[in-house]
Write an enzyme that holds these catalytic residues in place. Structure first.
Site, PDB file in Angstrom:
ATOM      1  N   ASP A  66     -11.705 -18.343 -13.268  1.00  0.00           N
ATOM      2  CA  ASP A  66     -11.636 -19.807 -13.274  1.00  0.00           C
ATOM      3  C   ASP A  66     -10.717 -20.670 -12.332  1.00  0.00           C
ATOM      4  O   ASP A  66      -9.833 -20.117 -12.114  1.00  0.00           O
ATOM      5  CB  ASP A  66     -11.708 -20.546 -14.673  1.00  0.00           C
ATOM      6  N   ASN A 134     -10.054 -22.284 -29.594  1.00  0.00           N
ATOM      7  CA  ASN A 134     -11.155 -23.054 -29.887  1.00  0.00           C
ATOM      8  C   ASN A 134     -12.144 -21.643 -29.666  1.00  0.00           C
ATOM      9  O   ASN A 134     -13.483 -21.845 -29.793  1.00  0.00           O
ATOM     10  CB  ASN A 134     -11.678 -24.019 -29.209  1.00  0.00           C
ATOM     11  N   HIS A 136     -12.711 -20.320 -26.776  1.00  0.00           N
ATOM     12  CA  HIS A 136     -13.343 -20.103 -25.152  1.00  0.00           C
ATOM     13  C   HIS A 136     -12.946 -18.778 -24.495  1.00  0.00           C
ATOM     14  O   HIS A 136     -11.891 -18.160 -24.789  1.00  0.00           O
ATOM     15  CB  HIS A 136     -13.136 -21.304 -24.420  1.00  0.00           C
ATOM     16  N   GLU A 141     -16.769 -23.071 -22.922  1.00  0.00           N
ATOM     17  CA  GLU A 141     -16.183 -23.760 -24.308  1.00  0.00           C
ATOM     18  C   GLU A 141     -17.254 -23.746 -25.170  1.00  0.00           C
ATOM     19  O   GLU A 141     -18.384 -23.598 -25.145  1.00  0.00           O
ATOM     20  CB  GLU A 141     -16.110 -25.305 -23.753  1.00  0.00           C
TER      21      GLU A 141
END
Ligand code: F6R
Length: 252
Positions: A66, A134, A136, A141
């Protein structure tokens, strides 16, 4: 899913580096899928040490997960810069064999399509992953639906908060990123997910236990035949608690 628990991030990273070294040494044209963030830094340090002792990266291709939207490659917090700083400048990898999405592209849809072609043309032999608090992976996400291919994502507020530690006070923290999709991650032949620190314990437990679900993107790794979670004891806290509870339950 294999789970390996180490006393600390350093020993976990040495273990992960040895696996990556084996892939680099055993294949004629190895393709490494790489992550950024704080987690893989000790792994990259170890790989740099291996290089100083003779491990060549001249035949290696790298594909990063990314990049932030809106940051140029030269921005100190861009993932281009991160990879240069922590790995590429220290080893003999060919710059034309390192691939990272271009977050400053004027046509982001075209950039996502270009990146999917890169991934298709260079099947990943081993994918290194971190995990967000979280759950990801890459910047996929938690959401009501998950995406297969490279896409632009609006970062979750907890991701922006976590990433802000790398930016100077008052500096704008990116709110969007280009990320590889989950199919691309799952197509890697082997996956190593690294997680260190207690703040990752819940995300790790949610990935490992229960059903595959969009609220825990890392849980899709349950679908892959060759995944290893490399954890320190803090990140493995809930895994260890569960194992202890099961052991004392079966001892009764
Ligand atoms: C980075 C990436 C992210 C990070 C994750 C954990 O390329 O894809 O999924 O791995 O946000 O970041 P750290 O390691 O900084 O806790």
């Amino acid at each position: 899913m294999n789970i390996r628990i180490f006393p600390d991030s350093q020993t976990g990273s040495v273990y992960a580096a040895a696996i990556v070294e084996y892939v680099i040494k055993s294949l004629p044209s190895p393709v490494l899928g790489l992550a950024t963030g704080s987690t893989p830094i000790p792994l990259y340090e170890e790989l740099v040490r291996f290089h100083k002792r003779g491990l060549s990266f001249a035949h290696v291709t790298t594909i990063n997960l990314d990049e932030y939207v809106g940051l140029s490659a030269s921005h100190p917090q861009s993932y281009h810069h991160f990879m240069y700083r922590h790995l590429f400048q220290h080893v003999d990898v060919r710059p034309d064999r390192t691939f990272i999405p271009d977050g400053s592209a004027s046509d982001l849809a075209a950039e996502c399509a270009r990146y999917d072609d890169v991934i298709r043309n260079h099947p990943i032999d081993i994918q290194i992953l971190g995990i967000g608090v979280n759950g990801h992976i890459g910047f996929n996400e938690p959401d009501s639906a998950l995406k297969a291919h490279t896409h632009v994502v609006r970062l979750a507020k907890e991701t922006i908060a976590a990433n802000s530690r790398f930016f100077k006070p008052g500096e704008a923290v990116p709110v969007e990123a280009i990320t590889m999709g989950l199919q691309s991650i799952l197509l890697a032949k082997q996956i190593l997910l690294l997680a260190f620190g207690e703040e990752k314990a819940e995300a790790v437990a949610n990935a490992v236990y229960g059903d595959v679900r969009t609220s825990s993107p890392a849980s899709v790794l349950q679908l892959h035949p060759n995944v290893t979670f490399v954890l320190d004891e803090a990140a493995a806290k809930l895994v260890l608690e569960r194992e202890q509870a099961q052991a004392s339950g079966s001892a009764r």
